[in-house]
Structures are given as C-alpha cells and as structure tokens.
Design an enzyme around this catalytic site. Structure first.
Site, PDB file in Angstrom:
ATOM      1  N   ASP A  47      25.099  10.971  -3.349  1.00 46.16           N
ATOM      2  CA  ASP A  47      25.900  11.948  -2.325  1.00 46.16           C
ATOM      3  C   ASP A  47      27.283  11.628  -2.705  1.00 46.16           C
ATOM      4  O   ASP A  47      27.745  10.354  -2.168  1.00 46.16           O
ATOM      5  CB  ASP A  47      26.275  12.082  -0.953  1.00 46.16           C
ATOM      6  N   TYR A  52      36.159  11.915  -3.595  1.00 47.17           N
ATOM      7  CA  TYR A  52      36.256  10.305  -3.626  1.00 47.17           C
ATOM      8  C   TYR A  52      36.809   9.180  -4.795  1.00 47.17           C
ATOM      9  O   TYR A  52      36.280   8.409  -4.248  1.00 47.17           O
ATOM     10  CB  TYR A  52      35.066   9.757  -3.640  1.00 47.17           C
ATOM     11  N   LYS A  81      30.840  17.468  -5.217  1.00 55.46           N
ATOM     12  CA  LYS A  81      31.464  18.357  -4.439  1.00 55.46           C
ATOM     13  C   LYS A  81      32.935  19.309  -5.616  1.00 55.46           C
ATOM     14  O   LYS A  81      33.731  18.612  -5.765  1.00 55.46           O
ATOM     15  CB  LYS A  81      32.066  17.960  -3.153  1.00 55.46           C
ATOM     16  N   HIS A 114      33.656  21.686  -1.338  1.00 49.45           N
ATOM     17  CA  HIS A 114      33.281  20.712  -0.613  1.00 49.45           C
ATOM     18  C   HIS A 114      34.607  20.825   0.998  1.00 49.45           C
ATOM     19  O   HIS A 114      34.297  20.680   2.137  1.00 49.45           O
ATOM     20  CB  HIS A 114      34.817  19.879  -1.022  1.00 49.45           C
TER      21      HIS A 114
END
Length: 280
Positions: A47, A52, A81, A114
């Site tokens: 994931d 990120y 996401k 997200h």
C-alpha cells in the site's frame, strides 16, 4: 494469482489480500528495504500513495522482483491513492498515469481517493500539501466529490485500475457516493485499532458492502505523546495485550492484527524493520 486462502472477496468479486505492508511516512530508502523484506516474506499487498512521495522507490523494487522472476505481477496487489491536489475531475486520469509511471506498472489493483478534502492545485505536482500564509492547508475553492468519483470510475473502464475505493470517508460521504455510483467503492481505508474500533463505520460498511482496510492497526505507535495525553498506552505495550500475547505465545503485534482480521478487515501495518515485517 493472489492466494485466495488469505484474502477477502470484495463486492466486485476481486480478491484482496488480508495482510499488506503500509508505507505512509516512509522515505524512499526505507521503502526499498521494507518492500524487499515484505516480498521476501511472501507479502502480496503493498500500500502506497502519491502523497507519500515514495511510489518511484517502490516501483524500482517491484520491477526488480518481477523482472528477476521472484514474483509475478498477477500475484501482487498494489494499492495507491489519488492526491487531494488532483481531485479536480480533469486531473484524475493524469494523476493515476503519473503514479503508474512511478510504480512502473500498467495498472494498480486498487485506487483510492485519499481524502474527501480537495486541496488547491497550483500547477506544482510535488506540492502535495499546499498551505496558506497562515500555515493552514489551502483548500480548493470547489468541492465536488461526486465529480471526482465519476472520474475515478472511468479509470476502471480504461483498465488503469482493477478496483476503486476511498480512504478516510465518513458514513454520509460513503452513502452519497453509493447512491450515484456506477462502480461502488469496494474499500474504505480508515484508522482502526483497539483504541479506535469504528463500530458505526463497520455497521455502515457492512450494509453498503464495503470492506474496511485498517491503517495504524497497532494503535498508532507514532503518536505516543498524544495517546498518553488521552490516557491510552500504545497498543504494543498495553497490559491487556501483553497478557494475551504471553498466554498464546504470540507477539503483541500479532494479537492486535488478529483482533482486526477476525472482524473482517484487511490490515496494512507499517514497518521498516525487516524482522518485524517477517513476524506478521
């Protein structure tokens, strides 16, 4: 293929591994090491997210293992996401294409919205958390979750993702999406652990046919100070969990994860420690 013995069946018929590796707040260097350890340990679900800023590092490792014959693409379940800065429907397709380029993949297995909070897009794709002069997040002038969802649905038809879902959505937001959806969200990824058990969300998602993925399933170890202010100890050190782990000969982490898995969730604990990754 994904090992169906260790999966949950999503409402669209796809199988999602119960257990995955979370990579939130993980640097690129840490992500490479963690993903290698996870794949070596037999993990199938990884994931990540555009926000990120580690998709490219994860993509390097995925290609290393796929091209090296260590894993097959069809045996993996990759989740990423849609960032809040790309929630304008006109930006959605371009956004997933950027993620796919970073991940060096033709498709992802699950693509999530997200957060239900569109942020202002200033043309800088690296400025994932734009701020006002005051330091507050700069929210987009227009909020159109329905429009965003319809654009995300098109990604399924284009073959860019196998399944779609959301993250951090409220019950009312889930219900709004499901009322108009061509493809209903198969997952809502939310924080869930022994301190935040999300009973109302579980009940609502069961009614809607949505699977919950639990992030921070170990009790938010990274938020110890906040949790202590609330009179809560970190999950791994909770005396009740300690007693149960001693009774059954399991680690505290295994007890915390088993608690959630038995409730029907999928879990994505985050770790950059190879030993802890192997001891899932």
């Amino acid at each position: 293929m994904v090992d169906t013995k260790n999966t949950v069946k999503l409402q669209n018929g796809k199988n999602m591994p119960i257990f995955g590796l979370g990579t939130s707040q993980v640097s690129k260097h840490e992500a490479r090491s963690a993903v290698r350890a996870a794949l070596d340990a037999g993990y199938q679900q990884i994931d990540t997210a555009y926000n990120y800023l580690n998709e490219d590092a994860i993509g390097e490792v995925l290609q290393e293992y796929i091209k090296g014959g260590k894993v097959k693409r069809e045996d993996l379940f990759i989740v990423t996401k849609l960032p809040m800065i790309h929630m304008d429907p006109k930006l959605v397709k371009r956004s997933i294409e950027m993620s796919l380029k970073n991940l060096q993949l033709q498709y992802v297995d699950l693509y999530l919205v997200h957060l239900p909070i569109p942020l202002a897009y200033d043309g800088n794709d690296e400025n994932v958390f734009p701020t006002e002069a005051s330091g507050a997040l700069k929210v987009a002038d227009k909020t159109d979750l329905i429009g965003t969802w319809k654009a995300v649905e098109e990604l399924v038809d284009l073959g860019l993702t196998k399944s779609i879902g959301v993250s951090n959505f409220s019950i009312s937001q889930l219900e709004r999406i499901c009322e108009i959806a061509k493809y209903k969200p198969v997952v809502n990824q939310v924080e869930c652990n022994i301190y935040l058990q999300q009973k109302e969300m579980f009940d609502a998602c069961k009614t809607l046919g949505i699977t919950i993925t639990a992030y921070a399933p170990l009790g938010s170890p990274g938020r110890n100070d906040l949790m202590k202010e609330q009179g809560e100890s970190e999950g791994l050190e909770d005396p009740v969990i300690q007693r149960i782990s001693h009774k059954y000969g399991k680690t505290p982490a295994q007890i915390l994860l088993r608690f959630l898995i038995q409730k029907g969730t999928t879990v994505i604990p985050k770790s950059v420690n190879p030993e802890r990754i192997r001891a899932r």
